[in-house]
Design an enzyme around this catalytic site. Structure first.
Site, mmCIF file in Angstrom:
data_model
loop_
_atom_site.group_PDB
_atom_site.id
_atom_site.type_symbol
_atom_site.label_atom_id
_atom_site.label_comp_id
_atom_site.label_asym_id
_atom_site.label_seq_id
_atom_site.Cartn_x
_atom_site.Cartn_y
_atom_site.Cartn_z
ATOM 1 N N CYS A 233 31.387 40.917 48.696
ATOM 2 C CA CYS A 233 31.315 40.995 47.239
ATOM 3 C C CYS A 233 30.006 40.423 46.689
ATOM 4 O O CYS A 233 29.381 41.017 45.791
ATOM 5 C CB CYS A 233 32.502 40.278 46.610
ATOM 6 N N ARG B 147 57.046 43.575 54.608
ATOM 7 C CA ARG B 147 57.679 42.662 53.649
ATOM 8 C C ARG B 147 57.495 43.121 52.205
ATOM 9 O O ARG B 147 58.220 42.683 51.315
ATOM 10 C CB ARG B 147 57.146 41.231 53.828
ATOM 11 N N HIS C 131 31.761 37.174 39.879
ATOM 12 C CA HIS C 131 30.777 36.337 40.558
ATOM 13 C C HIS C 131 29.465 36.369 39.788
ATOM 14 O O HIS C 131 29.068 37.409 39.248
ATOM 15 C CB HIS C 131 30.505 36.853 41.975
ATOM 16 N N THR D 130 49.384 46.366 47.454
ATOM 17 C CA THR D 130 50.001 45.347 46.599
ATOM 18 C C THR D 130 49.096 44.144 46.353
ATOM 19 O O THR D 130 49.430 43.275 45.554
ATOM 20 C CB THR D 130 51.326 44.853 47.217
ATOM 21 N N GLY E 13 38.006 35.887 44.666
ATOM 22 C CA GLY E 13 37.451 36.284 45.956
ATOM 23 C C GLY E 13 38.247 35.742 47.124
ATOM 24 O O GLY E 13 38.127 36.231 48.253
#
Length: 340
Positions: free
Chosen positions: A130, A39, A243, A11, A161
């Site tokens: 990343c 949750r 980025h 999710t 990020g």
């Protein structure tokens, strides 16, 4: 015959991208499970033209599953990755937890695909940071040609990020700048991010470097070559996704900018857009949603004997995270599991 694949953290921003990219690249999936915390149990996520309901990560049995793509952060990974690995499911982890473990390969498939065979020591493969991932895709072909001595990199990293809350903070702060009484104080970041730049990503270390800067140094050495010297300055900028990096490279041998441009054009995972005219380069918004890492502004650095500069842009949710993880899964399937 395809693979039984688990996506943990389905999710979140990266988890959703993993599902999208698995579908886009037609990864050979026989069965797929989307896992999330309790949750988020039952939340629906998309996988191509299918809708999946998330299952409870805490109750999931990894036995009989081939591989699991983890995007749940280091704390949860520390708990669940060993469980999956022990059950015989190969973990491809997007957190920083295992990147520096000598028994866990850290892989960018364009750079060090041979490292995939080291997965068997712990049944875990690490996905790099990343900012490192997009840079080493460009560095590796240049290193193969002229051997890199030193890299100086400054990053301009998007708020995605830091996750969804950071994207919301940028959005709400930006709106608040124009509506009196609706100003939004920093919560995710130590200072205002809207219309601003923050020269801190992650925590500060005793050396004065931030953890993000240390990651770029350490991961580049592990992926490309431990002899390369790297120094980084990492900056958070008010961009939602992608980025950017300004990279200065010093080589042991002279490398002409035209030859470098051609090497980068031929290298896997890269697209060179380098016209010396207004707009003849790629910016963050243009990289969003693309698989490629874009290289622009390639030019000689005449202040040192064997120097080169270039500009590097990539969608951090893709090559910087989800895409690289899926590429590792493809590599694992092709070179090791050989079912698909």
């Amino acid at each position: 015959m395809g693979y039984k694949v688990v996506v943990c953290g389905a999710t979140g921003n990266v988890g959703r991208e993993m599902l999208n990219i698995l579908a886009e690249r037609q990864f050979p999936v026989d069965e797929i499970a989307a896992l999330a915390s309790r949750r988020s149990l039952g939340t629906e996520v998309s996988f191509g033209d299918k809708t999946l309901k998330t299952q409870d990560l805490d109750q999931f049995d990894f036995s009989g599953w081939d591989m699991a793509l983890f995007a749940i952060g280091s704390d949860a990974t520390k708990k669940y990755a060993p469980i999956a690995a022990k059950a015989g499911c190969v973990v491809i982890d997007n957190s920083s937890l295992y990147r520096y473990d000598p028994d866990v390969p850290l892989i960018v498939p364009e750079c060090n695909p041979e490292a995939v065979h080291g997965y068997s020591k712990k049944n875990i493969i690490a996905n790099p940071n990343c900012s490192t991932a997009q840079m080493v895709v460009a560095l590796k072909p240049l290193h193969d040609r002229a051997k890199i001595k030193r890299v100086v990199v400054s990053t301009y990293q998007s708020v995605s990020g830091s996750g969804k809350d950071a994207m919301d903070e940028l959005w709400n702060q930006t709106k608040g700048m124009f509506v009196p009484g609706q100003e939004v104080e920093p919560s995710v970041y130590p200072k205002q991010i809207a219309f601003n730049c923050i020269p801190q990503i992650d925590v500060f270390m005793d050396s004065g470097d931030t953890k993000e800067e240390w990651k770029m140094v350490t991961e580049t050495k592990k992926i490309v070559d431990p002899s390369i010297k790297v120094t980084a300055t990492c900056v958070r900028v008010p961009v939602f996704v992608s980025h950017s990096e300004s990279v200065n490279v010093e080589f042991e041998e002279f490398l002409d900018e035209d030859e470098a441009r051609e090497i980068l054009r031929q290298a896997p995972g890269l697209l060179v857009v380098d016209k010396r005219e207004p707009g003849g380069y790629v910016t963050p918004v243009e990289a969003v949603g693309d698989f490629a890492t874009f290289i622009s502004r390639i030019r000689q650095d005449v202040t040192i004997e064997n120097g080169l500069n270039f500009w590097c842009v990539s969608d951090n949710l893709r090559k910087g995270a989800a895409l690289n993880a899926v590429q590792i899964a493809e590599l694992l399937g092709r070179e090791v599991l050989k079912k698909g």
